[in-house]
Design an enzyme around this catalytic site. Structure first.
Site, PDB file in Angstrom:
ATOM      1  N   LYS A   1      -4.848  11.934  12.694  1.00 32.13           N
ATOM      2  CA  LYS A   1      -3.641  11.156  13.028  1.00 32.13           C
ATOM      3  C   LYS A   1      -3.969  10.005  13.977  1.00 32.13           C
ATOM      4  CE  LYS A   1      -1.297  14.485  15.012  1.00 32.13           C
ATOM      5  NZ  LYS A   1      -2.310  15.520  15.158  1.00 32.13           N
TER       6      LYS A   1
ATOM      7  N   ARG B   1       6.210  19.050  18.063  1.00 30.90           N
ATOM      8  CA  ARG B   1       5.274  20.154  17.822  1.00 30.90           C
ATOM      9  C   ARG B   1       5.998  21.433  17.392  1.00 30.90           C
ATOM     10  NH1 ARG B   1       0.718  17.467  19.823  1.00 30.90           N
ATOM     11  NH2 ARG B   1      -0.925  18.934  20.292  1.00 30.90           N
TER      12      ARG B   1
ATOM     13  N   ARG C   1     -16.155  16.273  18.343  1.00 34.33           N
ATOM     14  CA  ARG C   1     -15.480  15.003  18.617  1.00 34.33           C
ATOM     15  C   ARG C   1     -15.879  14.469  20.000  1.00 34.33           C
ATOM     16  NH1 ARG C   1      -9.029  14.632  17.981  1.00 34.33           N
ATOM     17  NH2 ARG C   1      -9.028  16.203  19.621  1.00 34.33           N
TER      18      ARG C   1
ATOM     19  N   ARG D   1     -13.337  15.984  25.063  1.00 29.53           N
ATOM     20  CA  ARG D   1     -12.088  16.429  25.691  1.00 29.53           C
ATOM     21  C   ARG D   1     -12.236  17.875  26.147  1.00 29.53           C
ATOM     22  NH1 ARG D   1      -7.142  14.757  21.785  1.00 29.53           N
ATOM     23  NH2 ARG D   1      -6.506  16.844  22.382  1.00 29.53           N
TER      24      ARG D   1
ATOM     25  N   ARG E   1      -5.738  26.218  19.742  1.00 26.42           N
ATOM     26  CA  ARG E   1      -4.885  25.088  19.346  1.00 26.42           C
ATOM     27  C   ARG E   1      -4.562  25.152  17.853  1.00 26.42           C
ATOM     28  NH1 ARG E   1      -8.403  20.389  20.847  1.00 26.42           N
ATOM     29  NH2 ARG E   1      -6.724  19.016  20.248  1.00 26.42           N
TER      30      ARG E   1
HETATM   31  P1  AMP Z   1      -2.996  16.310  21.379  1.00 28.86           P
HETATM   32  O1  AMP Z   1      -3.746  15.168  21.980  1.00 28.86           O
HETATM   33  O2  AMP Z   1      -1.803  15.873  20.580  1.00 28.86           O
HETATM   34  O3  AMP Z   1      -3.900  17.256  20.615  1.00 28.86           O
HETATM   35  O4  AMP Z   1      -2.383  17.150  22.614  1.00 28.86           O
HETATM   36  C1  AMP Z   1      -3.220  17.733  23.587  1.00 28.86           C
HETATM   37  C2  AMP Z   1      -2.437  18.772  24.361  1.00 28.86           C
HETATM   38  O5  AMP Z   1      -1.335  18.155  25.031  1.00 28.86           O
HETATM   39  C3  AMP Z   1      -1.817  19.884  23.528  1.00 28.86           C
HETATM   40  O6  AMP Z   1      -2.724  20.938  23.245  1.00 28.86           O
HETATM   41  C4  AMP Z   1      -0.686  20.345  24.451  1.00 28.86           C
HETATM   42  O7  AMP Z   1      -1.177  21.112  25.532  1.00 28.86           O
HETATM   43  C5  AMP Z   1      -0.185  19.018  25.031  1.00 28.86           C
HETATM   44  N1  AMP Z   1       0.848  18.393  24.179  1.00 28.86           N
HETATM   45  C6  AMP Z   1       0.774  17.194  23.522  1.00 28.86           C
HETATM   46  N2  AMP Z   1       1.913  16.924  22.872  1.00 28.86           N
HETATM   47  C7  AMP Z   1       2.725  17.985  23.096  1.00 28.86           C
HETATM   48  C8  AMP Z   1       4.052  18.310  22.672  1.00 28.86           C
HETATM   49  N3  AMP Z   1       4.742  17.510  21.867  1.00 28.86           N
HETATM   50  N4  AMP Z   1       4.580  19.476  23.124  1.00 28.86           N
HETATM   51  C9  AMP Z   1       3.915  20.301  23.931  1.00 28.86           C
HETATM   52  N5  AMP Z   1       2.648  20.057  24.348  1.00 28.86           N
HETATM   53  C10 AMP Z   1       2.059  18.908  23.950  1.00 28.86           C
END
Ligand code: AMP
Length: 211
Positions: free
Chosen positions: A15, A88, A125, A159, A170
């Site tokens: 994405k 989410r 990554r 990360r 995750r």
């Molecule tokens: P991402 O970069 O989208 O993979 O997000 C990294 C982390 O941020 C996730 O594993 C969650 O801990 C938190 N996070 C990001 N977006 C959300 C969301 N919409 N709701 C809850 N937690 C989020």
């Protein structure tokens, strides 16, 4: 006006990479809740301190905290966005409609991919700390190990939540929460599905033809 785009997909489904390409070509603005949260963590803000452990464990931050951050950083009058990482879960999908989109033209794009392929993508990554270019040590390594092809920086970071144990968690969280989100958009005819298992160029041309 271009439709607001909501990118749905598992961590590592591409994405973020596709959002970056679309922004360059079509002038969208990127709104990644993960990026916004990581910024808060880096700045050690009060919110950042509150969510650090949750994020490092690969768990979801509570809906209200993420929604507030999203609202603060969205101004639909300034143009079309790509919402990446939000919603989410089913509740967040409703909140996005009611509190942010408020009836504006929008489309959800689901980056479909076999989840078994994603573990390798995520643990390998690396992201350039300077320009944000994303690499994969197995599938898209920089020409010179440890050096960003784009800006020459030697700051290629992993990360904290891309380590094996957290990645597993995750992906499990994704499996448990995505169905109501897909249903939300599908029932209103706002969902398009994209095969995200192909190479980046192929995914990008399918994406452009779908939106
Ligand atoms: P991402 O970069 O989208 O993979 O997000 C990294 C982390 O941020 C996730 O594993 C969650 O801990 C938190 N996070 C990001 N977006 C959300 C969301 N919409 N709701 C809850 N937690 C989020």
């Amino acid at each position: 006006m271009q439709p607001q785009l909501i990118f749905l997909g598992a961590p590592g489904s591409g994405k973020g990479t596709q959002a970056t390409r679309l922004i360059k070509e079509c002038g969208y603005q990127h709104l990644s809740t993960g990026d916004l949260l990581r910024k808060e963590v880096k700045e050690a803000s009060e919110l950042g301190k509150r969510v650090t452990a949750i994020m490092n464990a690969g768990k979801l931050v509570d809906d209200n905290t993420v929604l507030e951050l999203l609202k603060k950083n969205t101004d639909l009058a300034s143009g079309a966005y790509i919402f990446d990482g939000f919603p989410r879960n089913g509740d967040q999908a409703k909140l996005l409609d009611e509190v942010v989109l408020k009836g504006s033209n929008s489309k959800a794009v689901y980056f479909e991919i076999d989840l078994d392929l994603l573990f390798d993508r995520l643990v390998n990554r690396r992201t350039c700390g300077k320009c944000g270019e994303i690499y994969n040590l197995k599938f898209k390594a920089p020409a010179q190990a440890g050096v960003c092809d784009k800006c020459g920086s030697t700051e290629l970071n992993q990360r904290k939540d891309d380590v094996a144990e957290t990645v597993k968690h995750r992906l499990d969280v994704f499996k448990e929460t995505i169905e109501p989100v897909l249903k939300h958009y599908e029932s209103e005819g706002r969902l398009v599905r994209l095969d995200a298992s192909n190479g980046s160029d192929e995914v990008f041309s399918s994406l452009k033809s779908l939106i």
